[in-house]
Design a protein around this motif. Sequence first.
Motif, PDB file in Angstrom:
ATOM      1  N   SER A 117      74.032  50.969  43.623  1.00  0.00           N
ATOM      2  CA  SER A 117      74.262  49.727  43.502  1.00  0.00           C
ATOM      3  C   SER A 117      73.091  48.911  42.893  1.00  0.00           C
ATOM      4  CB  SER A 117      74.206  49.090  44.930  1.00  0.00           C
ATOM      5  OG  SER A 117      75.540  49.882  45.495  1.00  0.00           O
ATOM      6  N   ARG A 138      72.310  44.576  41.538  1.00  0.00           N
ATOM      7  CA  ARG A 138      72.569  43.170  41.569  1.00  0.00           C
ATOM      8  C   ARG A 138      72.327  42.362  40.115  1.00  0.00           C
ATOM      9  NH1 ARG A 138      67.959  39.578  44.771  1.00  0.00           N
ATOM     10  NH2 ARG A 138      66.257  40.728  43.876  1.00  0.00           N
ATOM     11  N   ASN A 153      73.470  37.573  41.749  1.00  0.00           N
ATOM     12  CA  ASN A 153      73.340  38.170  43.041  1.00  0.00           C
ATOM     13  C   ASN A 153      74.521  39.040  43.203  1.00  0.00           C
ATOM     14  OD1 ASN A 153      70.893  37.657  43.659  1.00  0.00           O
ATOM     15  ND2 ASN A 153      71.447  35.620  44.241  1.00  0.00           N
ATOM     16  N   TYR A 154      75.544  38.981  42.590  1.00  0.00           N
ATOM     17  CA  TYR A 154      76.715  39.897  42.419  1.00  0.00           C
ATOM     18  C   TYR A 154      76.196  41.323  42.428  1.00  0.00           C
ATOM     19  CZ  TYR A 154      81.242  41.928  41.436  1.00  0.00           C
ATOM     20  OH  TYR A 154      82.321  42.941  41.643  1.00  0.00           O
ATOM     21  N   GLN A 155      76.620  42.379  43.412  1.00  0.00           N
ATOM     22  CA  GLN A 155      76.188  43.624  43.380  1.00  0.00           C
ATOM     23  C   GLN A 155      77.157  44.739  43.432  1.00  0.00           C
ATOM     24  OE1 GLN A 155      74.123  43.803  47.444  1.00  0.00           O
ATOM     25  NE2 GLN A 155      72.725  42.266  46.661  1.00  0.00           N
TER      26      GLN A 155
END
Length: 139
Positions: free
Chosen positions: A51, A53, A38-40
């Motif tokens: 962007s 994720r 879930n790092y974006q």
Amino acid sequence: MGLRKGMVLLGESSEPRATWRFSCDVLVLHSSTTMRCNYQPVLHCRNVRQSARIVRMDREVLRTGTKASLDFEFLFRPEFIAVGSRLIFREGKTKGIGNITFLHPPDEPAAVPGRREAAAAAQRAAVAAAAASTAAAAP
């Protein structure tokens, strides 16, 4: 729909397909934080800047100097990318590079459900409920 920055012009024989998800091998050049699912970050790949994720990682965490295989999912729109393309990802002082290894089919479900999948599931449920009420009302 119109034109927007980053679109490409292709011939009919190329059979272009945009994708939401793809797999890549990456190397984290610098990171002051620990990256998890879930790092974006913002991805740059040829003409694409969007962007995305992380939806799957072959490691639990990513830090500076770590190599890993990841699955990214674009957040706003599908993009036209090719296997073998190089990419850069960044967020703040975090930077990394990588190569795209696989494009996931558009109908493949995401590893981590997001807004798009939740909206599609809600729409399917509404259609099923409408069909059931119509079937129950018919003699």
